[in-house]
Design a protein around this motif. Structure first.
Motif, PDB file in Angstrom:
ATOM      1  N   PRO A 123      41.627  15.831  37.163  1.00 15.87           N
ATOM      2  CA  PRO A 123      41.924  15.812  38.430  1.00 15.87           C
ATOM      3  C   PRO A 123      42.583  16.998  39.554  1.00 15.87           C
ATOM      4  N   ALA A 124      43.078  17.930  38.475  1.00 10.54           N
ATOM      5  CA  ALA A 124      43.334  19.157  39.258  1.00 10.54           C
ATOM      6  C   ALA A 124      42.228  19.776  39.746  1.00 10.54           C
ATOM      7  N   VAL A 125      41.460  20.060  38.740  1.00 11.19           N
ATOM      8  CA  VAL A 125      40.186  20.834  39.238  1.00 11.19           C
ATOM      9  C   VAL A 125      39.294  20.186  40.386  1.00 11.19           C
ATOM     10  N   ARG A 126      39.315  18.675  40.402  1.00 10.43           N
ATOM     11  CA  ARG A 126      38.654  18.074  41.340  1.00 10.43           C
ATOM     12  C   ARG A 126      39.491  18.378  42.774  1.00 10.43           C
ATOM     13  N   ALA A 127      40.842  18.440  42.766  1.00 14.33           N
ATOM     14  CA  ALA A 127      41.384  18.476  43.866  1.00 14.33           C
ATOM     15  C   ALA A 127      41.325  20.157  44.464  1.00 14.33           C
ATOM     16  N   ASP A 128      41.060  21.059  43.554  1.00 11.62           N
ATOM     17  CA  ASP A 128      41.008  22.578  44.032  1.00 11.62           C
ATOM     18  C   ASP A 128      39.494  22.604  44.424  1.00 11.62           C
ATOM     19  N   LEU A 129      38.458  21.840  44.217  1.00  8.50           N
ATOM     20  CA  LEU A 129      37.417  21.847  44.729  1.00  8.50           C
ATOM     21  C   LEU A 129      36.969  20.732  45.781  1.00  8.50           C
ATOM     22  N   ASP A 130      38.056  20.309  46.553  1.00  8.34           N
ATOM     23  CA  ASP A 130      38.103  19.328  47.659  1.00  8.34           C
ATOM     24  C   ASP A 130      37.407  18.015  47.253  1.00  8.34           C
ATOM     25  N   LEU A 131      37.414  17.560  45.928  1.00  9.43           N
ATOM     26  CA  LEU A 131      36.815  16.233  45.565  1.00  9.43           C
ATOM     27  C   LEU A 131      37.818  15.296  45.444  1.00  9.43           C
ATOM     28  N   GLY A 132      37.414  13.880  45.508  1.00 11.00           N
ATOM     29  CA  GLY A 132      38.364  13.025  45.537  1.00 11.00           C
ATOM     30  C   GLY A 132      38.655  12.703  44.070  1.00 11.00           C
ATOM     31  N   PRO A 133      39.274  11.495  43.669  1.00 15.50           N
ATOM     32  CA  PRO A 133      39.720  11.152  42.350  1.00 15.50           C
ATOM     33  C   PRO A 133      38.687  10.207  41.508  1.00 15.50           C
ATOM     34  N   GLY A 134      37.750   9.707  42.352  1.00 16.52           N
ATOM     35  CA  GLY A 134      36.563   8.937  41.686  1.00 16.52           C
ATOM     36  C   GLY A 134      35.573   9.798  40.871  1.00 16.52           C
ATOM     37  N   PRO A 135      34.820   8.993  40.269  1.00 17.11           N
ATOM     38  CA  PRO A 135      33.628   9.421  39.352  1.00 17.11           C
ATOM     39  C   PRO A 135      32.991  10.650  40.287  1.00 17.11           C
ATOM     40  N   VAL A 136      32.494  11.727  39.764  1.00 13.25           N
ATOM     41  CA  VAL A 136      31.674  12.822  40.193  1.00 13.25           C
ATOM     42  C   VAL A 136      30.345  13.017  39.489  1.00 13.25           C
ATOM     43  N   ILE A 137      29.163  12.889  40.198  1.00  8.28           N
ATOM     44  CA  ILE A 137      27.990  12.965  39.903  1.00  8.28           C
ATOM     45  C   ILE A 137      27.481  14.501  40.257  1.00  8.28           C
ATOM     46  N   LEU A 138      27.272  15.401  39.416  1.00  9.42           N
ATOM     47  CA  LEU A 138      26.573  16.615  39.898  1.00  9.42           C
ATOM     48  C   LEU A 138      25.332  16.689  39.488  1.00  9.42           C
ATOM     49  N   SER A 139      24.524  17.315  40.506  1.00  7.12           N
ATOM     50  CA  SER A 139      23.222  17.556  40.473  1.00  7.12           C
ATOM     51  C   SER A 139      22.941  19.232  40.758  1.00  7.12           C
ATOM     52  N   PRO A 140      22.827  19.649  39.618  1.00  5.38           N
ATOM     53  CA  PRO A 140      22.763  21.426  39.786  1.00  5.38           C
ATOM     54  C   PRO A 140      21.535  21.904  39.989  1.00  5.38           C
ATOM     55  N   ARG A 141      20.469  21.218  40.311  1.00  5.24           N
ATOM     56  CA  ARG A 141      19.126  21.706  40.357  1.00  5.24           C
ATOM     57  C   ARG A 141      18.864  22.189  42.033  1.00  5.24           C
ATOM     58  N   SER A 142      18.109  23.105  42.168  1.00  8.32           N
ATOM     59  CA  SER A 142      17.593  23.475  43.665  1.00  8.32           C
ATOM     60  C   SER A 142      17.191  22.114  44.289  1.00  8.32           C
ATOM     61  N   LEU A 143      17.300  22.159  45.468  1.00  6.95           N
ATOM     62  CA  LEU A 143      17.180  21.062  46.472  1.00  6.95           C
ATOM     63  C   LEU A 143      15.537  21.000  47.136  1.00  6.95           C
ATOM     64  N   THR A 144      14.638  22.010  46.517  1.00  9.19           N
ATOM     65  CA  THR A 144      13.345  22.108  46.824  1.00  9.19           C
ATOM     66  C   THR A 144      12.785  20.918  46.420  1.00  9.19           C
ATOM     67  N   PRO A 145      11.508  20.411  46.992  1.00  7.62           N
ATOM     68  CA  PRO A 145      10.982  19.135  46.975  1.00  7.62           C
ATOM     69  C   PRO A 145      10.538  19.001  45.331  1.00  7.62           C
ATOM     70  N   VAL A 146      10.382  19.765  44.438  1.00  6.89           N
ATOM     71  CA  VAL A 146       9.829  19.671  43.210  1.00  6.89           C
ATOM     72  C   VAL A 146      10.859  19.157  42.244  1.00  6.89           C
ATOM     73  N   TYR A 147      12.304  19.139  42.809  1.00  5.38           N
ATOM     74  CA  TYR A 147      13.263  18.642  42.097  1.00  5.38           C
ATOM     75  C   TYR A 147      13.598  17.160  42.483  1.00  5.38           C
TER      76      TYR A 147
END
Length: 205
Positions: A123-147
């Protein structure tokens, strides 16, 4: 520094081949490790760089047109070792001409000291990153069309029907945020380039 000439242009490709040949002559490397098979892998093979390790990434092989497939064959013909990070990709390299006994399956390593869970501190890490308390889905790939970022957004819309408190973090490597049509939901956060250490925080969140 690499030449500024376009690699996909025949003249630009020739400039890169000559550049690699010059580098090998001047540096005399113990090994040449070329990433992106139909690009630097093929250029290094044409430059007769040796010993040559040619690394396939995925779309350079599985999404290749006829010209890129030819370049992949050239890279594999000139490589002493062909590498890939999945068995399916390695099998495709063998289909393209790589010798089975000269192929290596290698998975990317992880620094476990940096990329480690924070027990009880999420929860503290999420707060540091301006994220709320709910579940977080992380998509770490490039946003180019191939992904397929549009597919990720569509899937997230389905998730939020069951979990309205879910959050999606689209983490890309660029500096400017790309335009993603229809992405107006406050639960979707787009994050560009961050320091390496901060990337670990997003995984911890």
């Amino acid at each position: 520094r690499a030449p500024t000439a376009l690699r996909r242009d025949p003249r630009g490709a020739l400039v890169h081949v000559r550049w690699i040949r010059r580098l090998c002559r001047d540096v005399r490397p113990a090994v040449v490790h070329a990433h992106w098979l139909c690009g630097y892998g093929a250029f290094a093979a044409l430059a007769r760089a040796t010993p040559l390790v040619a690394m396939a990434w995925g779309s350079d092989v599985c999404g290749a047109n006829r010209v890129k497939t030819l370049a992949n064959r050239i890279a594999l013909r000139g490589a002493d070792i062909a590498m890939a990070d999945s068995q399916a990709l390695l099998d495709r390299l063998i289909e393209l001409g790589a010798a089975p006994n000269s192929t290596v399956l290698v998975n990317w390593g992880v620094d476990l000291a940096t990329f480690a869970p924070v027990n009880g501190a999420r929860p503290a890490v999420r707060a540091d990153l301006d994220l709320g308390p709910g579940p977080v889905i992380l998509s770490p790939r490039s946003l180019t069309p191939v992904y397929n970022p549009d597919t990720i957004l569509d899937a997230f819309a389905l998730v939020t029907r069951a979990r309205p408190d879910a959050q999606l973090v689209l983490k890309h490597m660029g500096v400017d945020d790309p335009a993603l049509p229809g992405m107006v939901d406050a639960r979707v956060q787009v994050v560009g380039h961050v320091p390496h250490e901060e990337m670990a925080r997003y995984y911890q969140a």
